[in-house]
Scaffold this motif. Structure first.
Motif, PDB file in Angstrom:
ATOM      1  N   LEU A  14     -16.490 -14.260 -56.898  1.00 62.34           N
ATOM      2  CA  LEU A  14     -17.689 -13.841 -56.160  1.00 62.34           C
ATOM      3  C   LEU A  14     -18.964 -14.045 -56.969  1.00 62.34           C
ATOM      4  O   LEU A  14     -19.976 -14.516 -56.445  1.00 62.34           O
ATOM      5  CB  LEU A  14     -17.561 -12.381 -55.732  1.00 62.34           C
ATOM      6  CG  LEU A  14     -16.539 -12.109 -54.632  1.00 62.34           C
ATOM      7  CD1 LEU A  14     -16.237 -10.611 -54.527  1.00 62.34           C
ATOM      8  CD2 LEU A  14     -17.019 -12.666 -53.299  1.00 62.34           C
ATOM      9  N   LYS A  17     -19.850 -17.706 -57.352  1.00 56.43           N
ATOM     10  CA  LYS A  17     -20.487 -18.134 -56.103  1.00 56.43           C
ATOM     11  C   LYS A  17     -21.956 -17.692 -56.070  1.00 56.43           C
ATOM     12  O   LYS A  17     -22.840 -18.468 -55.696  1.00 56.43           O
ATOM     13  CB  LYS A  17     -19.714 -17.556 -54.919  1.00 56.43           C
ATOM     14  CG  LYS A  17     -20.146 -18.059 -53.576  1.00 56.43           C
ATOM     15  CD  LYS A  17     -19.236 -17.483 -52.490  1.00 56.43           C
ATOM     16  CE  LYS A  17     -19.758 -17.856 -51.128  1.00 56.43           C
ATOM     17  NZ  LYS A  17     -19.064 -17.132 -50.056  1.00 56.43           N
ATOM     18  N   GLU A  18     -22.229 -16.464 -56.495  1.00 50.66           N
ATOM     19  CA  GLU A  18     -23.601 -15.942 -56.533  1.00 50.66           C
ATOM     20  C   GLU A  18     -24.473 -16.772 -57.478  1.00 50.66           C
ATOM     21  O   GLU A  18     -25.610 -17.112 -57.149  1.00 50.66           O
ATOM     22  CB  GLU A  18     -23.591 -14.469 -56.970  1.00 50.66           C
ATOM     23  CG  GLU A  18     -24.951 -13.831 -57.071  1.00 50.66           C
ATOM     24  CD  GLU A  18     -25.658 -13.630 -55.737  1.00 50.66           C
ATOM     25  OE1 GLU A  18     -26.885 -13.418 -55.768  1.00 50.66           O
ATOM     26  OE2 GLU A  18     -25.010 -13.681 -54.670  1.00 50.66           O
ATOM     27  N   GLU A  21     -25.037 -20.223 -55.816  1.00 48.15           N
ATOM     28  CA  GLU A  21     -25.883 -20.165 -54.615  1.00 48.15           C
ATOM     29  C   GLU A  21     -27.324 -19.763 -54.923  1.00 48.15           C
ATOM     30  O   GLU A  21     -28.234 -20.134 -54.192  1.00 48.15           O
ATOM     31  CB  GLU A  21     -25.294 -19.178 -53.600  1.00 48.15           C
ATOM     32  CG  GLU A  21     -24.024 -19.667 -52.951  1.00 48.15           C
ATOM     33  CD  GLU A  21     -23.411 -18.640 -52.000  1.00 48.15           C
ATOM     34  OE1 GLU A  21     -23.953 -17.519 -51.851  1.00 48.15           O
ATOM     35  OE2 GLU A  21     -22.365 -18.972 -51.406  1.00 48.15           O
ATOM     36  N   ASP A  70     -24.747 -10.915 -50.075  1.00 51.13           N
ATOM     37  CA  ASP A  70     -23.385 -10.777 -49.561  1.00 51.13           C
ATOM     38  C   ASP A  70     -22.351 -10.781 -50.687  1.00 51.13           C
ATOM     39  O   ASP A  70     -21.399  -9.998 -50.662  1.00 51.13           O
ATOM     40  CB  ASP A  70     -23.069 -11.899 -48.561  1.00 51.13           C
ATOM     41  CG  ASP A  70     -23.813 -11.722 -47.249  1.00 51.13           C
ATOM     42  OD1 ASP A  70     -24.258 -10.590 -46.950  1.00 51.13           O
ATOM     43  OD2 ASP A  70     -23.958 -12.720 -46.513  1.00 51.13           O
ATOM     44  N   ASN A  71     -22.544 -11.655 -51.683  1.00 51.82           N
ATOM     45  CA  ASN A  71     -21.588 -11.713 -52.798  1.00 51.82           C
ATOM     46  C   ASN A  71     -21.570 -10.403 -53.581  1.00 51.82           C
ATOM     47  O   ASN A  71     -20.501  -9.894 -53.932  1.00 51.82           O
ATOM     48  CB  ASN A  71     -21.940 -12.867 -53.743  1.00 51.82           C
ATOM     49  CG  ASN A  71     -21.808 -14.212 -53.070  1.00 51.82           C
ATOM     50  OD1 ASN A  71     -20.845 -14.477 -52.367  1.00 51.82           O
ATOM     51  ND2 ASN A  71     -22.794 -15.066 -53.275  1.00 51.82           N
ATOM     52  N   GLN A  74     -19.806  -7.670 -51.717  1.00 52.02           N
ATOM     53  CA  GLN A  74     -18.350  -7.822 -51.801  1.00 52.02           C
ATOM     54  C   GLN A  74     -17.811  -7.350 -53.155  1.00 52.02           C
ATOM     55  O   GLN A  74     -16.731  -6.772 -53.221  1.00 52.02           O
ATOM     56  CB  GLN A  74     -17.955  -9.274 -51.551  1.00 52.02           C
ATOM     57  CG  GLN A  74     -18.134  -9.692 -50.091  1.00 52.02           C
ATOM     58  CD  GLN A  74     -17.743 -11.139 -49.877  1.00 52.02           C
ATOM     59  OE1 GLN A  74     -16.606 -11.518 -50.117  1.00 52.02           O
ATOM     60  NE2 GLN A  74     -18.709 -11.949 -49.451  1.00 52.02           N
TER      61      GLN A  74
END
Length: 173
Positions: A14, A17-18, A21, A70-71, A74
């Motif tokens: 996660l 990904k953050e 992104e 969102d990451n 989560q």
């Protein structure tokens, strides 16, 4: 006192990904800082006499303001944390001044990624010893108690880009 380990695979997924992104582009907009290890070490015993609330940023340290992405949401759910305290980017040669985080008590977890080991320096509230805890290359997770009675003074030095994400597990929740 301070638990240090590599975060679990889900957290790494996660937060990677953050960083991809958002973090990498954010980092491109920030200048290098000029703090080196010699300068950081000159401040080793310069702990303030009184608690500082909230923590003041140091040189080359920036808030990415991503606590509600969102990451991150989560990660909060996965860790069963109360909330995200901050999402920080440290540029090359950066530092964060001595502080305690005592304005937000609880169990604090910081998860960070760096390509060169930085230093998490703290004053052990039990012994008074100043400890330099080196980051792992890659991912590091540290968890410690933030208490208003036994202050955990700490500061950070980063020779290379460092992405750090703080999470709080509030007492009594």
């Amino acid at each position: 006192m301070i638990e240090k380990r590599i975060p679990d695979d889900k957290i790494i997924e996660l937060l990677t990904k953050e960083i991809k992104e958002f973090g990498l582009e954010f980092a491109r907009t920030k200048p290098r800082s000029d703090v080196n290890l010699s300068v950081f070490n000159m401040l080793k015993d310069k702990i303030p006499k009184y608690d500082i609330k909230p923590a003041m940023f140091g040189r080359g340290t920036y808030d990415m303001e991503r606590k509600d992405s969102d990451n991150i949401k989560q990660v909060i759910e996965h860790m069963n944390a109360s909330y995200c305290t901050n999402t920080l980017y440290y540029s090359y040669g950066s530092s964060l001044n001595w502080h305690t985080n005592s304005d937000v008590p609880g169990m604090r977890t910081y998860i960070l990624y760096t390509t060169k080991p930085g230093i998490f320096r703290y004053k052990d509230p039990e012994t008074g010893e100043i400890v330099d805890d080196e980051d792992y290359v890659g991912w590091t997770q540290r968890t410690f108690k933030v208490d208003q009675e036994k202050l955990l003074w700490h500061c950070v030095y980063s020779p290379a880009p460092r992405f750090a994400y703080g999470f709080n597990h509030a007492f009594g929740v």
